[in-house]
Design an enzyme around this catalytic site. Sequence first.
Site, PDB file in Angstrom:
ATOM      1  N   HIS A 139       0.731  -1.316   0.078  1.00 32.98           N
ATOM      2  CA  HIS A 139       0.055   0.024  -0.111  1.00 32.98           C
ATOM      3  C   HIS A 139       0.640   1.317  -0.080  1.00 32.98           C
ATOM      4  CE1 HIS A 139      -4.094  -1.152   0.490  1.00 32.98           C
ATOM      5  NE2 HIS A 139      -3.844  -2.332   0.650  1.00 32.98           N
ATOM      6  N   LYS A 327      -7.855  13.210   4.324  1.00 30.63           N
ATOM      7  CA  LYS A 327      -6.979  12.010   4.220  1.00 30.63           C
ATOM      8  C   LYS A 327      -6.067  12.117   5.497  1.00 30.63           C
ATOM      9  CE  LYS A 327      -5.410  13.467   0.079  1.00 30.63           C
ATOM     10  NZ  LYS A 327      -4.642  13.033  -1.217  1.00 30.63           N
ATOM     11  N   ARG A 328      -5.424  10.761   5.639  1.00 33.43           N
ATOM     12  CA  ARG A 328      -4.520  10.831   6.928  1.00 33.43           C
ATOM     13  C   ARG A 328      -3.534  12.065   6.938  1.00 33.43           C
ATOM     14  NH1 ARG A 328      -3.743   5.566   9.201  1.00 33.43           N
ATOM     15  NH2 ARG A 328      -2.452   7.007  10.723  1.00 33.43           N
ATOM     16  N   LYS A 333       1.245  13.870   2.345  1.00 30.67           N
ATOM     17  CA  LYS A 333      -0.251  14.174   1.807  1.00 30.67           C
ATOM     18  C   LYS A 333      -0.152  15.749   1.443  1.00 30.67           C
ATOM     19  CE  LYS A 333      -2.262  10.169   2.828  1.00 30.67           C
ATOM     20  NZ  LYS A 333      -2.647   8.992   2.036  1.00 30.67           N
ATOM     21  N   THR A 435      -8.546   6.268  -2.191  1.00 38.17           N
ATOM     22  CA  THR A 435      -9.938   6.095  -2.550  1.00 38.17           C
ATOM     23  C   THR A 435     -10.796   7.502  -2.684  1.00 38.17           C
ATOM     24  OG1 THR A 435     -10.733   4.591  -0.954  1.00 38.17           O
ATOM     25  CG2 THR A 435      -9.999   3.690  -2.766  1.00 38.17           C
ATOM     26  N   LYS A 439     -14.216   9.005  -4.548  1.00 37.54           N
ATOM     27  CA  LYS A 439     -15.542   9.524  -3.755  1.00 37.54           C
ATOM     28  C   LYS A 439     -16.088  10.933  -4.140  1.00 37.54           C
ATOM     29  CE  LYS A 439     -14.327   6.166  -0.365  1.00 37.54           C
ATOM     30  NZ  LYS A 439     -13.579   5.864   0.893  1.00 37.54           N
TER      31      LYS A 439
END
Length: 446
Positions: A139, A327-328, A333, A435, A439
């Site tokens: 991942h 997101k995390r 990120k 993902t 969405k």
Amino acid sequence: VAGKDGKTVNALRLWSAECADFDMSAFNEGDYLRAIEQRAMAENISKILYPADNHIEGKSLRLRQQYFLVSASIQDILKRHLRQYGTLENLPEKVAIHINDTHPSLCIPELMRILMDEHHMSWDDAWYQVTHTVAYTNHTVLVEALECWSEDLVARLLPRVYSIIREINRRYVNELNERYPMEYDKITKMAIIAYDQVRMANLSVVGSHKVNGVSALHSDIIKRSVFKDFYLDTPEKFTNVTNGIAHRRWLHQSNPRLAALLDECIGHDWYKDASNLKKFAKFADDEKVLERLEQIKLENKKDFANAIYKKQGVIIDPNTRFDVHVKRLHEYKRQLLNVLKIVHLYNLLKDNPDYDLTPQTFIFGAKAAPGYYHAKEIIELINKISEDINNNPAIKKKLNVVFIEDYCVTLAEKLMPASEISEQISLAGKEASGTGNMKFMINGAV
């Protein structure tokens, strides 16, 4: 877990740890703490999610958790398999054990242990069963996220499993020495145990019959970087399985207004086959449909604004543009990059309150790992900026910042339909395949 009109229901199994014995003698002697200590330690295994692992106690608890969940699951799989077939010889034909990232990779030595110690298989037979049953999904390409455990910790907590990992490593390194004589650097990189560390990603690749990334780009990156030597050695193992989302959940269920419009325009075929959503493209220039879309988005934004007000007392104006980054919370990120943009806009408005800016609300939602200091600092920074804007009504008319507490799937189902801008700004090549982007997209966010 049931699919649309499905005839199959899949069970999701949960495990909880309990203490088998209660220290009655300590209890009778009045040493109540010692009496309940074992019970508390056992229950902690399944009670505390993601303990901070920047200290030895946290690391130890994480390893116990991983082993506990893996062992319970493997024992359950084998028990049910034997009940149905009466033999383990056909395990690879009937069972697929999938390692979702490296956290369950102890299932490789644990399955070996059970097959050899409890079912008296030879090493070679057990290894055949394991390597034809287990598959691994990687991942992340971040080196720091590829789990490594201190050899000493594994040996102390899981002596039998450790001895099996050592033997897997010994045999594997011998094979590599035969195939790549004198290429010590390469062999050290591919070894499962090196520099007093047990490398779970290497164990996962060696013990699996298939290795995949979660998008075409990601699967390509792991072949070129993280697992390059493994790919050159066994290219047939590497494949791709692209991550996806359930459109029935993230569109039909979470956005009923948009779903109703789609039903009117293109019928119901899209419930079962998402490719039918393409038919909606022919309404791209239909003024009435575009007006309806705008109205639907506004209603969804009002719903979200109400939900977040009830949840944490925050007031959001649904007539502002919703710019969403969820997101995390992680440096790669790049929530911080987004924050710097907000600071820039803030400064522009501070210098000139009449600056021509579309009124906008920046929404953040994320969890940070408990021991991840920088991530927590970024959360604090976002909240401080939000606080500052709240104390400055002139700026708040055009700029607002909200950090969602306890961001979770239930809240995401309200947020995605309300979003207008989807922040996908991860460091290039570092995002495997979140993902969230899908969405947002399926709910019409740019």
